[in-house]
Scaffold this motif. Structure first.
Motif, mmCIF file in Angstrom:
data_model
loop_
_atom_site.group_PDB
_atom_site.id
_atom_site.type_symbol
_atom_site.label_atom_id
_atom_site.label_comp_id
_atom_site.label_asym_id
_atom_site.label_seq_id
_atom_site.Cartn_x
_atom_site.Cartn_y
_atom_site.Cartn_z
ATOM 1 N N GLU A 49 -12.505 2.429 0.647
ATOM 2 C CA GLU A 49 -11.960 1.512 1.495
ATOM 3 C C GLU A 49 -12.204 1.588 2.822
ATOM 4 O O GLU A 49 -12.491 1.036 3.765
ATOM 5 C CB GLU A 49 -10.541 0.776 1.409
ATOM 6 C CG GLU A 49 -10.163 -0.240 1.742
ATOM 7 C CD GLU A 49 -8.551 -0.303 1.392
ATOM 8 O OE1 GLU A 49 -8.314 -0.133 0.327
ATOM 9 O OE2 GLU A 49 -7.785 -0.967 2.485
ATOM 10 N N GLN B 72 -8.212 -4.636 -3.201
ATOM 11 C CA GLN B 72 -7.215 -3.311 -3.640
ATOM 12 C C GLN B 72 -5.826 -4.465 -3.240
ATOM 13 O O GLN B 72 -4.697 -4.282 -3.674
ATOM 14 C CB GLN B 72 -6.961 -2.470 -2.486
ATOM 15 C CG GLN B 72 -8.129 -1.611 -2.334
ATOM 16 C CD GLN B 72 -8.063 -0.637 -3.722
ATOM 17 O OE1 GLN B 72 -7.192 -0.883 -4.466
ATOM 18 N NE2 GLN B 72 -9.409 -0.293 -3.817
ATOM 19 N N LYS C 105 0.776 -1.079 0.093
ATOM 20 C CA LYS C 105 -0.002 -0.058 0.155
ATOM 21 C C LYS C 105 0.881 1.246 -0.018
ATOM 22 O O LYS C 105 0.849 2.157 -0.709
ATOM 23 C CB LYS C 105 -0.762 -0.048 1.450
ATOM 24 C CG LYS C 105 -2.301 0.329 1.031
ATOM 25 C CD LYS C 105 -2.975 0.624 2.348
ATOM 26 C CE LYS C 105 -4.035 -0.416 2.737
ATOM 27 N NZ LYS C 105 -4.667 -0.161 3.958
ATOM 28 N N LYS D 124 -9.793 3.733 -3.217
ATOM 29 C CA LYS D 124 -8.998 3.557 -2.347
ATOM 30 C C LYS D 124 -9.395 4.234 -0.829
ATOM 31 O O LYS D 124 -9.485 3.587 0.098
ATOM 32 C CB LYS D 124 -7.504 3.785 -2.470
ATOM 33 C CG LYS D 124 -6.675 2.756 -3.002
ATOM 34 C CD LYS D 124 -5.846 3.174 -3.915
ATOM 35 C CE LYS D 124 -5.450 2.023 -4.861
ATOM 36 N NZ LYS D 124 -4.932 2.427 -6.288
#
Lengths: 245, 245
Positions: free
Chosen positions: A224, B54, A128, A221
DNA sequence: ACTTGATCCTGACGCAACGTCAGGTTGTAC
DNA sequence: GTACAACCTGACGTTGCGTCAGGATCAAGT
Protein backbone atom coordinates in the motif's frame (compact mmCIF):
# COMPACT_ATOMS: atom_id res chain seq x y z
CA UNK A 1 -73.66 -26.65 7.86
CA UNK A 2 -70.46 -28.51 7.08
CA UNK A 3 -67.68 -27.84 9.54
CA UNK A 4 -64.34 -26.68 8.27
CA UNK A 5 -62.23 -29.56 7.13
CA UNK A 6 -60.17 -27.73 4.54
CA UNK A 7 -58.54 -24.37 4.37
CA UNK A 8 -57.74 -22.22 1.41
CA UNK A 9 -54.34 -20.71 1.32
CA UNK A 10 -55.48 -17.27 2.46
CA UNK A 11 -57.33 -18.71 5.41
CA UNK A 12 -54.33 -20.72 6.45
CA UNK A 13 -52.18 -17.62 6.10
CA UNK A 14 -54.43 -15.64 8.42
CA UNK A 15 -54.66 -18.54 10.82
CA UNK A 16 -50.95 -19.12 11.18
CA UNK A 17 -49.43 -15.79 10.27
CA UNK A 18 -47.41 -17.40 7.50
CA UNK A 19 -47.64 -15.44 4.26
CA UNK A 20 -49.21 -16.85 1.14
CA UNK A 21 -45.97 -16.43 -0.73
CA UNK A 22 -44.20 -18.52 1.87
CA UNK A 23 -46.79 -21.26 1.53
CA UNK A 24 -46.38 -21.10 -2.23
CA UNK A 25 -42.68 -21.45 -1.72
CA UNK A 26 -43.04 -24.43 0.59
CA UNK A 27 -45.24 -26.03 -2.00
CA UNK A 28 -42.72 -25.33 -4.73
CA UNK A 29 -39.81 -26.94 -2.90
CA UNK A 30 -41.94 -29.86 -1.80
CA UNK A 31 -41.75 -29.02 1.87
CA UNK A 32 -45.49 -28.61 2.35
CA UNK A 33 -47.63 -29.81 -0.55
CA UNK A 34 -51.36 -29.45 0.16
CA UNK A 35 -53.10 -32.82 0.03
CA UNK A 36 -55.94 -31.48 -2.08
CA UNK A 37 -56.61 -29.04 -4.86
CA UNK A 38 -59.95 -27.68 -5.93
CA UNK A 39 -61.13 -28.35 -9.49
CA UNK A 40 -59.78 -25.01 -10.54
CA UNK A 41 -56.39 -25.70 -9.00
CA UNK A 42 -56.76 -23.76 -5.76
CA UNK A 43 -54.73 -25.22 -2.91
CA UNK A 44 -56.73 -26.87 -0.14
CA UNK A 45 -54.92 -27.63 3.11
CA UNK A 46 -56.04 -30.45 5.38
CA UNK A 47 -55.58 -30.84 9.13
CA UNK A 48 -52.51 -32.96 8.52
CA UNK A 49 -51.11 -30.18 6.41
CA UNK A 50 -51.63 -27.76 9.25
CA UNK A 51 -49.89 -30.14 11.62
CA UNK A 52 -46.96 -30.40 9.28
CA UNK A 53 -46.84 -26.64 8.96
CA UNK A 54 -46.64 -26.32 12.75
CA UNK A 55 -43.74 -28.71 12.74
CA UNK A 56 -42.03 -26.77 10.00
CA UNK A 57 -42.44 -23.55 11.97
CA UNK A 58 -41.04 -25.21 15.05
CA UNK A 59 -37.99 -26.48 13.24
CA UNK A 60 -37.49 -23.12 11.59
CA UNK A 61 -37.48 -21.43 14.96
CA UNK A 62 -34.71 -23.79 15.96
CA UNK A 63 -32.66 -22.44 13.10
CA UNK A 64 -32.96 -25.36 10.73
CA UNK A 65 -32.92 -24.71 7.04
CA UNK A 66 -35.88 -25.70 4.94
CA UNK A 67 -34.22 -28.66 3.25
CA UNK A 68 -33.04 -29.94 6.63
CA UNK A 69 -36.57 -29.67 7.99
CA UNK A 70 -37.80 -31.50 4.92
CA UNK A 71 -35.36 -34.33 5.50
CA UNK A 72 -36.28 -34.57 9.16
CA UNK A 73 -40.01 -34.56 8.55
CA UNK A 74 -39.75 -37.09 5.75
CA UNK A 75 -37.81 -39.53 7.92
CA UNK A 76 -39.63 -39.56 11.26
CA UNK A 77 -37.63 -42.50 12.53
CA UNK A 78 -34.29 -40.87 11.97
CA UNK A 79 -32.25 -40.08 15.07
CA UNK A 80 -31.98 -36.35 15.36
CA UNK A 81 -29.26 -36.31 18.05
CA UNK A 82 -26.47 -35.62 15.63
CA UNK A 83 -28.52 -33.00 13.83
CA UNK A 84 -29.21 -31.15 17.02
CA UNK A 85 -25.57 -31.29 18.01
CA UNK A 86 -24.57 -29.91 14.63
CA UNK A 87 -27.10 -27.15 14.97
CA UNK A 88 -25.77 -26.28 18.41
CA UNK A 89 -22.26 -26.07 17.05
CA UNK A 90 -23.39 -23.77 14.26
CA UNK A 91 -25.19 -21.48 16.66
CA UNK A 92 -22.26 -21.37 19.02
CA UNK A 93 -19.91 -20.44 16.22
CA UNK A 94 -22.24 -17.68 15.17
CA UNK A 95 -22.38 -16.35 18.69
CA UNK A 96 -18.62 -16.35 19.05
CA UNK A 97 -18.19 -14.54 15.76
CA UNK A 98 -20.76 -11.94 16.65
CA UNK A 99 -19.33 -11.41 20.08
CA UNK A 100 -15.93 -10.76 18.58
CA UNK A 101 -17.57 -8.35 16.20
CA UNK A 102 -19.32 -6.59 19.04
CA UNK A 103 -16.06 -6.34 20.92
CA UNK A 104 -14.40 -4.65 17.98
CA UNK A 105 -17.32 -2.33 17.36
CA UNK A 106 -17.43 -1.29 20.99
CA UNK A 107 -13.74 -0.51 20.89
CA UNK A 108 -14.24 1.54 17.76
CA UNK A 109 -17.19 3.33 19.24
CA UNK A 110 -15.17 4.28 22.30
CA UNK A 111 -12.31 5.58 20.22
CA UNK A 112 -14.58 7.58 17.97
CA UNK A 113 -16.44 8.99 20.95
CA UNK A 114 -13.24 10.46 22.28
CA UNK A 115 -12.42 12.29 19.09
CA UNK A 116 -14.97 14.98 18.51
CA UNK A 117 -14.36 15.33 14.77
CA UNK A 118 -14.78 11.69 13.86
CA UNK A 119 -14.92 11.22 10.11
CA UNK A 120 -14.82 8.14 7.99
CA UNK A 121 -11.12 8.74 7.45
CA UNK A 122 -10.61 8.56 11.19
CA UNK A 123 -12.65 5.41 11.24
CA UNK A 124 -10.45 3.82 8.59
CA UNK A 125 -7.31 4.87 10.42
CA UNK A 126 -8.67 3.48 13.66
CA UNK A 127 -9.49 0.18 12.03
CA UNK A 128 -5.98 0.00 10.66
CA UNK A 129 -4.53 0.53 14.12
CA UNK A 130 -6.92 -2.00 15.61
CA UNK A 131 -5.90 -4.65 13.14
CA UNK A 132 -2.25 -4.11 13.93
CA UNK A 133 -2.81 -4.10 17.64
CA UNK A 134 -4.82 -7.29 17.57
CA UNK A 135 -1.84 -9.53 17.06
CA UNK A 136 1.32 -7.55 17.16
CA UNK A 137 1.27 -5.37 20.25
CA UNK A 138 0.91 -5.76 23.97
CA UNK A 139 -1.83 -3.76 25.67
CA UNK A 140 0.50 -1.09 26.95
CA UNK A 141 2.19 -0.75 23.60
CA UNK A 142 -1.31 -0.28 22.27
CA UNK A 143 -2.05 2.56 24.64
CA UNK A 144 1.26 4.19 23.76
CA UNK A 145 0.36 4.04 20.11
CA UNK A 146 -3.02 5.54 20.76
CA UNK A 147 -1.50 8.31 22.83
CA UNK A 148 0.97 9.09 20.10
CA UNK A 149 -1.86 9.12 17.58
CA UNK A 150 -3.86 11.61 19.61
CA UNK A 151 -0.75 13.67 20.19
CA UNK A 152 -0.12 14.00 16.47
CA UNK A 153 -3.71 14.53 15.43
CA UNK A 154 -5.30 13.20 12.28
CA UNK A 155 -4.04 16.04 10.11
CA UNK A 156 -0.41 15.39 11.00
CA UNK A 157 -0.88 11.71 10.41
CA UNK A 158 -2.13 12.31 6.93
CA UNK A 159 0.80 14.65 6.25
CA UNK A 160 3.23 12.04 7.44
CA UNK A 161 1.59 9.33 5.36
CA UNK A 162 1.91 11.53 2.31
CA UNK A 163 5.56 12.27 2.97
CA UNK A 164 6.02 8.59 3.53
CA UNK A 165 4.68 7.78 0.10
CA UNK A 166 7.02 10.21 -1.60
CA UNK A 167 9.96 9.09 0.51
CA UNK A 168 9.47 5.48 -0.50
CA UNK A 169 9.16 6.61 -4.11
CA UNK A 170 12.50 8.42 -3.85
CA UNK A 171 14.19 5.41 -2.33
CA UNK A 172 12.82 3.22 -5.08
CA UNK A 173 14.03 5.65 -7.67
CA UNK A 174 17.57 5.54 -6.25
CA UNK A 175 17.42 1.80 -6.15
CA UNK A 176 16.41 1.66 -9.80
CA UNK A 177 19.37 3.91 -10.63
CA UNK A 178 21.57 1.38 -8.82
CA UNK A 179 22.82 4.02 -6.41
CA UNK A 180 24.85 2.42 -3.65
CA UNK A 181 23.04 2.06 -0.34
CA UNK A 182 26.07 3.63 1.27
CA UNK A 183 25.87 6.80 -0.80
CA UNK A 184 25.19 10.12 0.85
CA UNK A 185 21.81 10.59 -0.77
CA UNK A 186 20.51 7.22 0.22
CA UNK A 187 21.79 7.56 3.76
CA UNK A 188 19.95 10.85 4.02
CA UNK A 189 16.80 9.15 2.89
CA UNK A 190 17.37 6.37 5.40
CA UNK A 191 17.75 8.95 8.14
CA UNK A 192 14.47 10.61 7.22
CA UNK A 193 12.93 7.13 7.08
CA UNK A 194 13.91 6.56 10.69
CA UNK A 195 12.61 9.95 11.72
CA UNK A 196 9.22 9.23 10.23
CA UNK A 197 9.11 5.86 11.92
CA UNK A 198 9.96 7.56 15.19
CA UNK A 199 7.14 10.03 14.72
CA UNK A 200 4.69 7.16 14.47
CA UNK A 201 6.16 5.04 17.19
CA UNK A 202 6.92 7.87 19.55
CA UNK A 203 10.53 6.75 19.47
CA UNK A 204 9.76 3.40 21.06
CA UNK A 205 12.14 0.83 19.66
CA UNK A 206 10.04 -2.23 20.53
CA UNK A 207 7.04 -0.75 18.82
CA UNK A 208 9.12 -0.02 15.76
CA UNK A 209 10.24 -3.63 15.67
CA UNK A 210 6.69 -4.87 15.96
CA UNK A 211 5.59 -2.57 13.18
CA UNK A 212 8.39 -3.99 11.12
CA UNK A 213 7.19 -7.52 11.83
CA UNK A 214 3.67 -6.52 10.98
CA UNK A 215 4.59 -5.25 7.55
CA UNK A 216 6.91 -8.18 6.95
CA UNK A 217 4.06 -10.57 7.70
CA UNK A 218 1.56 -8.61 5.64
CA UNK A 219 3.24 -7.68 2.38
CA UNK A 220 -0.11 -6.56 1.00
CA UNK A 221 -0.32 -3.81 3.57
CA UNK A 222 3.28 -2.79 2.93
CA UNK A 223 2.54 -2.69 -0.78
CA UNK A 224 0.00 0.00 0.00
CA UNK A 225 2.98 2.31 0.68
CA UNK A 226 4.98 1.00 -2.24
CA UNK A 227 7.24 -1.13 -0.13
CA UNK A 228 8.17 -4.55 -1.44
CA UNK A 229 10.98 -6.97 -0.64
CA UNK A 230 13.51 -5.22 -2.85
CA UNK A 231 12.90 -1.78 -1.39
CA UNK A 232 12.98 -3.33 2.02
CA UNK A 233 16.37 -4.98 1.57
CA UNK A 234 17.78 -1.88 -0.05
CA UNK A 235 16.81 0.48 2.74
CA UNK A 236 17.88 -2.11 5.31
CA UNK A 237 21.38 -2.06 3.91
CA UNK A 238 21.48 1.72 4.02
CA UNK A 239 20.36 1.69 7.64
CA UNK A 240 22.61 -1.17 8.67
CA UNK A 241 25.70 0.79 7.67
CA UNK A 242 24.54 3.92 9.34
CA UNK A 243 26.47 5.05 12.39
CA UNK A 244 23.24 5.51 14.32
CA UNK A 245 21.91 2.40 15.99
CA UNK B 1 14.40 -3.46 -13.64
CA UNK B 2 11.18 -1.57 -13.06
CA UNK B 3 9.79 -1.99 -9.58
CA UNK B 4 6.27 -3.14 -9.08
CA UNK B 5 3.81 -0.31 -9.38
CA UNK B 6 0.86 -2.26 -10.66
CA UNK B 7 -0.63 -5.62 -9.85
CA UNK B 8 -2.60 -7.97 -12.00
CA UNK B 9 -5.68 -9.45 -10.46
CA UNK B 10 -4.07 -12.81 -9.71
CA UNK B 11 -1.14 -11.17 -7.98
CA UNK B 12 -3.42 -9.06 -5.87
CA UNK B 13 -5.41 -12.14 -5.01
CA UNK B 14 -2.33 -13.97 -3.78
CA UNK B 15 -1.12 -10.90 -1.95
CA UNK B 16 -4.31 -10.24 -0.04
CA UNK B 17 -5.99 -13.62 0.06
CA UNK B 18 -9.08 -12.18 -1.63
CA UNK B 19 -10.28 -14.38 -4.48
CA UNK B 20 -10.28 -13.23 -8.07
CA UNK B 21 -13.99 -13.73 -8.27
CA UNK B 22 -14.48 -11.43 -5.33
CA UNK B 23 -12.35 -8.76 -6.97
CA UNK B 24 -14.39 -9.19 -10.14
CA UNK B 25 -17.49 -8.74 -8.07
CA UNK B 26 -16.20 -5.62 -6.37
CA UNK B 27 -15.39 -4.24 -9.78
CA UNK B 28 -18.84 -5.07 -11.05
CA UNK B 29 -20.68 -3.31 -8.24
CA UNK B 30 -18.34 -0.35 -8.41
CA UNK B 31 -16.86 -0.93 -4.98
CA UNK B 32 -13.30 -1.35 -6.19
CA UNK B 33 -12.69 -0.40 -9.80
CA UNK B 34 -9.03 -0.77 -10.80
CA UNK B 35 -7.60 2.56 -11.94
CA UNK B 36 -5.94 1.03 -14.99
CA UNK B 37 -6.54 -1.60 -17.58
CA UNK B 38 -3.98 -3.11 -19.94
CA UNK B 39 -4.54 -2.70 -23.67
CA UNK B 40 -6.14 -6.09 -23.79
CA UNK B 41 -8.49 -5.27 -20.95
CA UNK B 42 -6.69 -6.97 -18.07
CA UNK B 43 -7.27 -5.26 -14.74
CA UNK B 44 -4.30 -3.44 -13.26
CA UNK B 45 -4.52 -2.42 -9.63
CA UNK B 46 -2.55 0.54 -8.26
CA UNK B 47 -1.31 1.19 -4.74
CA UNK B 48 -4.37 3.34 -4.08
CA UNK B 49 -6.50 0.43 -5.14
CA UNK B 50 -4.72 -1.79 -2.67
CA UNK B 51 -5.27 0.78 0.05
CA UNK B 52 -8.95 0.91 -0.76
CA UNK B 53 -9.13 -2.86 -0.72
CA UNK B 54 -7.61 -2.91 2.77
CA UNK B 55 -10.26 -0.47 3.88
CA UNK B 56 -12.96 -2.59 2.33
CA UNK B 57 -11.65 -5.66 4.13
CA UNK B 58 -11.57 -3.77 7.39
CA UNK B 59 -15.14 -2.60 7.04
CA UNK B 60 -16.26 -6.04 6.03
CA UNK B 61 -14.72 -7.50 9.15
CA UNK B 62 -16.81 -5.04 11.12
CA UNK B 63 -19.89 -6.58 9.56
CA UNK B 64 -20.72 -3.81 7.12
CA UNK B 65 -22.39 -4.72 3.89
CA UNK B 66 -20.70 -3.91 0.63
CA UNK B 67 -23.01 -1.08 -0.34
CA UNK B 68 -22.58 0.46 3.09
CA UNK B 69 -18.82 0.24 2.77
CA UNK B 70 -19.11 1.83 -0.65
CA UNK B 71 -21.10 4.72 0.76
CA UNK B 72 -18.66 5.20 3.60
CA UNK B 73 -15.59 5.11 1.40
CA UNK B 74 -17.12 7.45 -1.14
CA UNK B 75 -17.95 10.04 1.50
CA UNK B 76 -14.84 10.31 3.68
CA UNK B 77 -16.15 13.36 5.52
CA UNK B 78 -19.34 11.72 6.62
CA UNK B 79 -19.75 11.16 10.35
CA UNK B 80 -19.75 7.45 11.00
CA UNK B 81 -20.98 7.63 14.62
CA UNK B 82 -24.53 6.82 13.76
CA UNK B 83 -23.46 4.08 11.40
CA UNK B 84 -21.37 2.41 14.05
CA UNK B 85 -24.19 2.66 16.56
CA UNK B 86 -26.57 1.10 14.07
CA UNK B 87 -24.10 -1.67 13.41
CA UNK B 88 -23.74 -2.30 17.13
CA UNK B 89 -27.47 -2.54 17.50
CA UNK B 90 -27.67 -5.03 14.67
CA UNK B 91 -24.96 -7.20 16.14
CA UNK B 92 -26.52 -7.12 19.57
CA UNK B 93 -29.85 -8.18 18.17
CA UNK B 94 -28.20 -11.04 16.37
CA UNK B 95 -26.48 -12.15 19.52
CA UNK B 96 -29.68 -12.08 21.53
CA UNK B 97 -31.51 -14.08 18.89
CA UNK B 98 -28.78 -16.65 18.70
CA UNK B 99 -28.52 -16.95 22.44
CA UNK B 100 -32.23 -17.62 22.65
CA UNK B 101 -31.78 -20.21 19.95
CA UNK B 102 -28.93 -21.81 21.83
CA UNK B 103 -31.02 -21.90 24.97
CA UNK B 104 -33.78 -23.73 23.20
CA UNK B 105 -31.42 -26.14 21.50
CA UNK B 106 -29.69 -26.95 24.76
CA UNK B 107 -33.02 -27.66 26.36
CA UNK B 108 -33.94 -29.91 23.48
CA UNK B 109 -30.62 -31.68 23.62
CA UNK B 110 -31.06 -32.38 27.29
CA UNK B 111 -34.52 -33.76 26.81
CA UNK B 112 -33.49 -35.95 23.93
CA UNK B 113 -30.46 -37.19 25.84
CA UNK B 114 -32.73 -38.50 28.58
CA UNK B 115 -34.87 -40.51 26.22
CA UNK B 116 -32.86 -43.32 24.75
CA UNK B 117 -35.06 -43.87 21.72
CA UNK B 118 -35.10 -40.32 20.46
CA UNK B 119 -36.67 -40.08 17.02
CA UNK B 120 -37.72 -37.12 14.96
CA UNK B 121 -41.27 -37.66 16.16
CA UNK B 122 -40.08 -37.24 19.72
CA UNK B 123 -38.25 -34.13 18.64
CA UNK B 124 -41.42 -32.67 17.15
CA UNK B 125 -43.38 -33.54 20.25
CA UNK B 126 -40.74 -31.96 22.43
CA UNK B 127 -40.78 -28.80 20.38
CA UNK B 128 -44.53 -28.64 20.72
CA UNK B 129 -44.29 -28.92 24.48
CA UNK B 130 -41.53 -26.32 24.57
CA UNK B 131 -43.59 -23.83 22.63
CA UNK B 132 -46.49 -24.26 25.01
CA UNK B 133 -44.36 -24.03 28.07
CA UNK B 134 -42.64 -20.87 26.90
CA UNK B 135 -45.57 -18.61 27.63
CA UNK B 136 -48.36 -20.52 29.25
CA UNK B 137 -46.88 -22.46 32.13
CA UNK B 138 -44.93 -21.81 35.28
CA UNK B 139 -41.69 -23.71 35.75
CA UNK B 140 -43.15 -26.25 38.11
CA UNK B 141 -46.16 -26.80 35.90
CA UNK B 142 -43.59 -27.44 33.19
CA UNK B 143 -41.83 -30.11 35.19
CA UNK B 144 -45.15 -31.74 36.00
CA UNK B 145 -45.96 -31.88 32.32
CA UNK B 146 -42.60 -33.38 31.53
CA UNK B 147 -43.01 -35.97 34.27
CA UNK B 148 -46.42 -36.90 32.96
CA UNK B 149 -44.99 -37.15 29.46
CA UNK B 150 -42.26 -39.53 30.59
CA UNK B 151 -44.77 -41.50 32.62
CA UNK B 152 -46.96 -42.06 29.59
CA UNK B 153 -44.20 -42.75 27.11
CA UNK B 154 -44.17 -41.69 23.51
CA UNK B 155 -46.21 -44.64 22.33
CA UNK B 156 -49.08 -43.87 24.67
CA UNK B 157 -48.97 -40.25 23.66
CA UNK B 158 -49.39 -41.14 20.04
CA UNK B 159 -52.26 -43.43 20.90
CA UNK B 160 -53.96 -40.71 22.85
CA UNK B 161 -53.48 -38.20 20.08
CA UNK B 162 -55.08 -40.60 17.65
CA UNK B 163 -58.05 -41.23 19.91
CA UNK B 164 -58.28 -37.50 20.35
CA UNK B 165 -58.61 -36.97 16.64
CA UNK B 166 -61.41 -39.51 16.33
CA UNK B 167 -63.11 -38.17 19.43
CA UNK B 168 -63.21 -34.67 18.04
CA UNK B 169 -64.50 -36.07 14.77
CA UNK B 170 -67.32 -37.80 16.62
CA UNK B 171 -68.22 -34.66 18.49
CA UNK B 172 -68.27 -32.72 15.28
CA UNK B 173 -70.45 -35.31 13.68
CA UNK B 174 -72.99 -35.04 16.51
CA UNK B 175 -72.89 -31.31 16.26
CA UNK B 176 -73.64 -31.45 12.56
CA UNK B 177 -76.59 -33.71 13.30
CA UNK B 178 -77.83 -31.03 15.71
CA UNK B 179 -77.82 -33.46 18.60
CA UNK B 180 -78.46 -31.63 21.86
CA UNK B 181 -75.37 -31.07 23.99
CA UNK B 182 -77.36 -32.48 26.86
CA UNK B 183 -78.04 -35.77 25.15
CA UNK B 184 -76.64 -38.99 26.55
CA UNK B 185 -74.31 -39.61 23.63
CA UNK B 186 -72.74 -36.20 23.70
CA UNK B 187 -72.34 -36.26 27.45
CA UNK B 188 -70.51 -39.54 27.10
CA UNK B 189 -68.21 -37.96 24.57
CA UNK B 190 -67.67 -35.01 26.88
CA UNK B 191 -66.76 -37.37 29.67
CA UNK B 192 -64.19 -39.13 27.52
CA UNK B 193 -62.91 -35.70 26.48
CA UNK B 194 -62.22 -34.86 30.08
CA UNK B 195 -60.54 -38.18 30.64
CA UNK B 196 -58.16 -37.61 27.77
CA UNK B 197 -57.39 -34.13 29.00
CA UNK B 198 -56.68 -35.59 32.42
CA UNK B 199 -54.32 -38.13 30.95
CA UNK B 200 -52.29 -35.33 29.41
CA UNK B 201 -52.42 -32.96 32.33
CA UNK B 202 -52.02 -35.61 34.98
CA UNK B 203 -55.32 -34.42 36.42
CA UNK B 204 -53.98 -30.97 37.26
CA UNK B 205 -56.80 -28.47 36.86
CA UNK B 206 -54.57 -25.41 36.49
CA UNK B 207 -52.60 -27.04 33.77
CA UNK B 208 -55.81 -27.97 32.01
CA UNK B 209 -56.92 -24.35 32.16
CA UNK B 210 -53.60 -23.16 30.75
CA UNK B 211 -53.81 -25.67 27.94
CA UNK B 212 -57.28 -24.35 27.25
CA UNK B 213 -55.95 -20.80 27.10
CA UNK B 214 -53.14 -21.92 24.84
CA UNK B 215 -55.47 -23.42 22.29
CA UNK B 216 -57.88 -20.52 22.59
CA UNK B 217 -55.04 -18.12 21.80
CA UNK B 218 -53.69 -20.27 18.99
CA UNK B 219 -56.61 -21.39 16.89
CA UNK B 220 -54.19 -22.66 14.25
CA UNK B 221 -52.82 -25.23 16.65
CA UNK B 222 -56.31 -26.22 17.75
CA UNK B 223 -57.29 -26.61 14.12
CA UNK B 224 -54.63 -29.28 13.89
CA UNK B 225 -56.94 -31.48 15.96
CA UNK B 226 -60.06 -30.37 14.16
CA UNK B 227 -61.20 -28.07 16.91
CA UNK B 228 -62.69 -24.74 15.91
CA UNK B 229 -64.89 -22.25 17.71
CA UNK B 230 -68.10 -24.12 16.99
CA UNK B 231 -66.84 -27.45 18.27
CA UNK B 232 -65.42 -25.67 21.23
CA UNK B 233 -68.68 -24.01 22.23
CA UNK B 234 -70.62 -27.20 21.61
CA UNK B 235 -68.46 -29.35 23.84
CA UNK B 236 -68.32 -26.59 26.43
CA UNK B 237 -72.09 -26.68 26.73
CA UNK B 238 -72.05 -30.43 27.15
CA UNK B 239 -69.46 -30.16 29.87
CA UNK B 240 -71.10 -27.22 31.62
CA UNK B 241 -74.25 -29.21 32.28
CA UNK B 242 -72.39 -32.23 33.44
CA UNK B 243 -72.70 -33.15 37.10
CA UNK B 244 -68.94 -33.41 37.43
CA UNK B 245 -67.16 -30.15 38.06
C1' DA C 1 -77.20 -13.50 -15.62
C1' DC C 2 -73.92 -9.97 -15.12
C1' DT C 3 -70.66 -7.30 -12.83
C1' DT C 4 -67.46 -6.39 -9.32
C1' DG C 5 -64.13 -6.81 -5.71
C1' DA C 6 -61.69 -10.33 -3.18
C1' DT C 7 -58.98 -14.21 -3.63
C1' DC C 8 -56.16 -17.29 -6.08
C1' DC C 9 -53.08 -18.90 -9.83
C1' DT C 10 -48.36 -19.17 -12.24
C1' DG C 11 -44.22 -17.15 -13.63
C1' DA C 12 -40.36 -14.18 -13.02
C1' DC C 13 -37.16 -10.73 -11.13
C1' DG C 14 -34.75 -8.98 -6.85
C1' DC C 15 -31.74 -9.41 -2.88
C1' DA C 16 -26.25 -10.47 -0.67
C1' DA C 17 -21.98 -11.94 -1.68
C1' DC C 18 -19.88 -14.32 -3.96
C1' DG C 19 -18.68 -19.89 -5.86
C1' DT C 20 -18.40 -22.34 -9.79
C1' DC C 21 -18.38 -23.67 -14.33
C1' DA C 22 -18.01 -22.57 -19.51
C1' DG C 23 -16.07 -20.92 -23.56
C1' DG C 24 -12.98 -17.76 -25.46
C1' DT C 25 -8.64 -14.41 -25.42
C1' DT C 26 -3.83 -13.03 -23.85
C1' DG C 27 0.74 -13.56 -21.95
C1' DT C 28 4.71 -15.94 -21.61
C1' DA C 29 8.13 -19.40 -21.78
C1' DC C 30 10.39 -22.96 -24.40
C1' DG D 1 5.13 -21.96 -33.10
C1' DT D 2 2.99 -24.02 -29.50
C1' DA D 3 1.73 -25.12 -25.12
C1' DC D 4 0.13 -23.80 -20.65
C1' DA D 5 -0.87 -20.29 -17.24
C1' DA D 6 -3.49 -16.33 -16.38
C1' DC D 7 -7.17 -13.43 -17.68
C1' DC D 8 -11.64 -12.09 -19.74
C1' DT D 9 -16.95 -11.94 -19.81
C1' DG D 10 -21.24 -13.99 -19.12
C1' DA D 11 -24.40 -16.77 -16.60
C1' DC D 12 -26.40 -19.94 -13.31
C1' DG D 13 -26.63 -21.57 -8.24
C1' DT D 14 -27.22 -20.54 -3.36
C1' DT D 15 -31.21 -19.15 0.80
C1' DG D 16 -35.94 -17.78 1.79
C1' DC D 17 -38.82 -15.59 0.59
C1' DG D 18 -40.84 -10.14 -1.08
C1' DT D 19 -42.85 -7.97 -4.70
C1' DC D 20 -44.91 -7.09 -8.84
C1' DA D 21 -47.42 -8.63 -13.31
C1' DG D 22 -51.04 -10.53 -15.88
C1' DG D 23 -54.67 -13.49 -15.80
C1' DA D 24 -58.33 -16.96 -13.82
C1' DT D 25 -61.81 -17.96 -10.12
C1' DC D 26 -64.97 -17.14 -6.32
C1' DA D 27 -68.71 -15.01 -3.73
C1' DA D 28 -71.96 -11.64 -3.44
C1' DG D 29 -74.96 -8.06 -4.89
C1' DT D 30 -78.17 -6.34 -8.50
Amino acid sequence: MAVKEQWKIGELAKLTGITMRTLHHYDQIGLLVPTLHSDSGHRLYSRQDIARLQQIIGLKQLGFRLNESKELLNHPHFRPDETIRLQLRRVNEQILLHEELRHRLEGLYEMLRIQEDATVEQLIQTIKVMKMTEKYFTPDQMSKIRKQGELLGSKKIKEIENEWLSLVAKVRSEMEKDTSPQSCEVKALAKRWKELVNLFTGGDHDIAMSVKRYYADNPDKAAEFGIDKQVWQYISKAMANSSEY
